[in-house]
Every structure is written in C-alpha cells, then in structure tokens.
Design a protein around this motif. Structure first.
Motif, short mmCIF file in Angstrom:
data_model
loop_
_atom_site.label_atom_id
_atom_site.label_comp_id
_atom_site.label_asym_id
_atom_site.label_seq_id
_atom_site.Cartn_x
_atom_site.Cartn_y
_atom_site.Cartn_z
N LEU A 111 -21.59 36.11 8.77
CA LEU A 111 -22.52 35.02 9.02
C LEU A 111 -22.10 34.17 10.21
N SER A 112 -21.20 34.67 11.02
CA SER A 112 -20.70 33.93 12.16
C SER A 112 -20.89 34.76 13.43
N ASP A 113 -21.07 34.08 14.55
CA ASP A 113 -21.19 34.76 15.84
C ASP A 113 -19.83 34.96 16.50
N ASP A 114 -18.79 34.42 15.91
CA ASP A 114 -17.45 34.51 16.48
C ASP A 114 -16.93 35.94 16.35
N PRO A 115 -16.59 36.62 17.45
CA PRO A 115 -16.09 38.01 17.37
C PRO A 115 -14.78 38.12 16.61
N ARG A 116 -13.99 37.04 16.57
CA ARG A 116 -12.73 37.08 15.82
C ARG A 116 -12.99 37.19 14.33
N VAL A 117 -14.08 36.56 13.87
CA VAL A 117 -14.42 36.63 12.45
C VAL A 117 -14.87 38.04 12.11
N ARG A 118 -15.65 38.66 12.98
CA ARG A 118 -16.09 40.04 12.74
C ARG A 118 -14.87 40.97 12.65
N PHE A 119 -13.91 40.77 13.54
CA PHE A 119 -12.69 41.57 13.52
C PHE A 119 -11.95 41.37 12.20
N LEU A 120 -11.85 40.14 11.74
CA LEU A 120 -11.20 39.83 10.47
C LEU A 120 -11.92 40.49 9.30
#
Length: 141
Positions: A111-120
């Motif tokens: 639910l976030s646009d942050d690529p670091r969150v997607r990686f996590l």
C-alpha cells in the motif's frame, strides 16, 4: 534424526545440507550446489557451509563427509535405500496426500509507493515461504 537409535538435535541448515549430500551421494556435491540447496535465493559466505559440515561431522562422525578441496563435499558413509511408500511418491510428484494440510502463500498487498517497502515485502514473503517449506506434514503451494 537418530544416531545409534537415539534422537539427536540437528540445526535446520545442517539437516538441509545432509539432504543435499545424500541426494548427490553418487558424486561430489559442489559448494555452489550445496549453497543453493541450503540457502536458496540468498547470498552467504562459504564459511557458513564449513560450519554446517562441521556440525554434521560432530553428529554423524568425522568420516561421514569427505572434503574435496576446491570442489565441494561428498557423503562417504554407506547408504541403504528403502522402498518409498505411496505417500512419499505422491509428495515427490507434488500431489496432495489424503488428510494432508495444504498452505497457499499469496503475495502481500503493498500500500506504499516507496520502493524500499516493496523490497521489504518481497523479502518477507520469501522468508514466510522458506520457513513454511521446512514444516513437515504440510503441502506448500
């Protein structure tokens, strides 16, 4: 695991290495093969492999695993194959066994646009799958 009929505690990584060595007992299992088998999808140092080999040697004996310098390891003890049961054959084929619990791991919704969150999130999903794959008695999809 049983040694001389007595239960012995063995770390999951050491057990996975033992499975790898037994699967390749007819030849030398390269270090790369062992690393991929024991730590799938992860980058680890070769010394982790040495630690697990040492742990196995402490449990099953110093002559159980032969080191082939620069190449890998070979399981050196005699192995007796047992006739597989119908459940074992079905599991090899990936077919569900009667009364076997089945788990499906679905991707997490990000639910976030942050690529670091997607990686996590991707890393968490892989960890969940890897941990569930080690639970005996479950079919993992």
């Amino acid at each position: 695991m049983l040694v001389d009929g007595m239960p012995v505690r063995l770390d999951a990584r050491a057990f996975d290495l033992l499975l790898c060595l037994l699967a390749h007992r007819d030849r030398v299992a390269t270090k790369d093969e062992a690393l991929l088998f024991v730590w799938p999808g992860r980058v680890v140092e070769e010394n982790n492999l040495s630690v697990q080999v040492s742990a196995l040697r402490k449990v099953i004996g110093p002559d159980a695993i032969t080191s082939i310098p620069g190449r890998g390891y070979r399981f050196s003890m005699p192995v007796t194959d047992c006739a597989p049961t119908a459940d074992v054959e079905a599991r090899k084929q990936g077919e569900p066994v009667a009364d076997q619990p089945t788990i499906a791991v679905l991707p997490f919704a990000v639910l976030s646009d942050d690529p670091r969150v997607r990686f996590l999130v991707d890393g968490l999903a892989e960890d969940v799958i890897a941990l569930l794959a080690r639970v005996p008695g479950f079919l993992l999809i």
